[in-house]
Scaffold this motif. Structure first.
Motif, PDB file in Angstrom:
ATOM      1  N   LEU A  38     -16.621  -3.187  -3.813  1.00 31.24           N
ATOM      2  CA  LEU A  38     -17.110  -3.409  -2.456  1.00 31.24           C
ATOM      3  C   LEU A  38     -18.331  -4.308  -2.476  1.00 31.24           C
ATOM      4  O   LEU A  38     -19.103  -4.320  -3.445  1.00 31.24           O
ATOM      5  N   GLY A  82     -16.220   3.011  -4.179  1.00 33.57           N
ATOM      6  CA  GLY A  82     -15.816   1.638  -3.914  1.00 33.57           C
ATOM      7  C   GLY A  82     -16.534   0.637  -4.795  1.00 33.57           C
ATOM      8  O   GLY A  82     -16.061  -0.498  -4.959  1.00 33.57           O
ATOM      9  N   TYR A 111      -6.096   1.394  -4.971  1.00 32.25           N
ATOM     10  CA  TYR A 111      -5.456   0.223  -4.364  1.00 32.25           C
ATOM     11  C   TYR A 111      -6.414  -0.951  -4.200  1.00 32.25           C
ATOM     12  O   TYR A 111      -6.158  -2.048  -4.716  1.00 32.25           O
ATOM     13  N   GLN A 112      -7.499  -0.729  -3.486  1.00 34.13           N
ATOM     14  CA  GLN A 112      -8.425  -1.829  -3.223  1.00 34.13           C
ATOM     15  C   GLN A 112      -9.056  -2.394  -4.506  1.00 34.13           C
ATOM     16  O   GLN A 112      -9.130  -3.619  -4.673  1.00 34.13           O
ATOM     17  N   ARG A 124      -5.614  -3.772  -7.043  1.00 36.22           N
ATOM     18  CA  ARG A 124      -4.445  -4.536  -6.606  1.00 36.22           C
ATOM     19  C   ARG A 124      -4.559  -5.984  -7.101  1.00 36.22           C
ATOM     20  O   ARG A 124      -5.640  -6.526  -7.282  1.00 36.22           O
ATOM     21  N   TYR A 175      -7.084   4.578  -1.558  1.00 38.16           N
ATOM     22  CA  TYR A 175      -7.412   3.237  -1.054  1.00 38.16           C
ATOM     23  C   TYR A 175      -8.649   2.677  -1.743  1.00 38.16           C
ATOM     24  O   TYR A 175      -8.638   1.540  -2.241  1.00 38.16           O
ATOM     25  N   PHE A 176      -9.724   3.458  -1.779  1.00 36.18           N
ATOM     26  CA  PHE A 176     -10.990   2.953  -2.322  1.00 36.18           C
ATOM     27  C   PHE A 176     -11.075   3.056  -3.841  1.00 36.18           C
ATOM     28  O   PHE A 176     -11.866   2.335  -4.458  1.00 36.18           O
ATOM     29  N   PHE A 218       0.806  -1.219   0.000  1.00 38.64           N
ATOM     30  CA  PHE A 218       0.000   0.000   0.000  1.00 38.64           C
ATOM     31  C   PHE A 218       0.838   1.267   0.000  1.00 38.64           C
ATOM     32  O   PHE A 218       0.709   2.107  -0.900  1.00 38.64           O
TER      33      PHE A 218
END
Length: 241
Positions: free
Chosen positions: A202, A217, A183-184, A187, A179-180, A125
């Motif tokens: 999500l 997300g 990366y998330q 990845r 992140y949302f 991260f």
């Protein structure tokens, strides 16, 4: 003219401008109150709750600029671009045009060698986040942010307030968006459910999706329907079910 990163709807949602102005107004109004309003007791949770709220509104500010890149704010291209430029400038002195070019490249080749958002060197991260920031940070942007900071000092805003209520929420929102939104969703390793957009999403939870990152997300859904604005992505999520 900013290149459209992805096809946009022929008739954007009429709520686009209303919601964009609401986000801009809430972000600016709350920040102005924090910078010039009454002192808040730092020993209590109250100021930290305001920091979290300002972080969330800052995230919404960038999402508004992002939606403008997809042409979903207004039917009028000039209004759409104006909202996008203002949102990106207020968020962190960002160039709307440069972001539009890079975002188009991301949508054309997600997680590929031409994706400016993706890291092929590491999937950890913080190193990936560092690479991402280096790619997107420019000297003109840093100069703009420095001018903003000094302008607030010149207006008499205490430095502690600027750091706590403007700088900190902006930094936290940047981490939240990465992140949302990068990366998330992107990845590795890829899974079959990520095809064909190399993006995961999500789990269906609309309140959390809104609070976490303005539905960003739901990222597979965003890549599948880039012309859908953030406030309609929950419908794409439901349709996918």
């Amino acid at each position: 003219m900013v290149p459209e990163p992805t096809p946009h709807p022929a008739s954007p949602d009429p709520w686009g401008v209303v919601l964009a102005l609401a986000v801009l107004g809430a972000w600016g109004g709350h920040l102005a109150w924090l910078l010039a309003g009454p002192a808040l007791p730092w020993a209590s949770p109250l100021p930290w709750l305001h920091v979290v709220l300002q972080m969330w509104l800052s995230t919404g500010l960038f999402i508004t600029g992002h939606d403008a890149m997809h042409g979903t704010v207004s039917r009028d291209r000039r209004v759409n671009a104006a909202v996008g430029r203002v949102a990106c400038f207020l968020f962190a002195g960002l160039s709307y045009r440069r972001l539009g070019v890079n975002h188009r490249a991301h949508h054309e080749d997600p997680t590929g060698e031409h994706d400016p958002d993706f890291s092929t060197r590491t999937q950890a991260f913080w190193p990936w986040f560092g690479t991402f920031m280096v790619r997107y940070t420019t000297w003109p942007q840093l100069m703009v942010m420095a001018l903003k900071f000094n302008a607030l000092l010149w207006l008499g805003v205490p430095q502690a307030r600027i750091l706590a209520f403007w700088v900190l929420p902006s930094l936290l929102a940047t981490v939240q968006l990465f992140y949302f939104g990068t990366y998330q969703p992107h990845r590795r390793p890829d899974t079959p459910r990520m095809a064909p957009h190399h993006a995961r999403s999500l789990s269906r939870n609309h309140p959390w999706a809104l609070l976490s990152c303005f539905f960003f997300g739901y990222h597979w859904e965003h890549h599948a329907s880039p012309g859908t604005p953030w406030w309609r992505l929950w419908r794409v999520k439901d349709a996918r079910r």
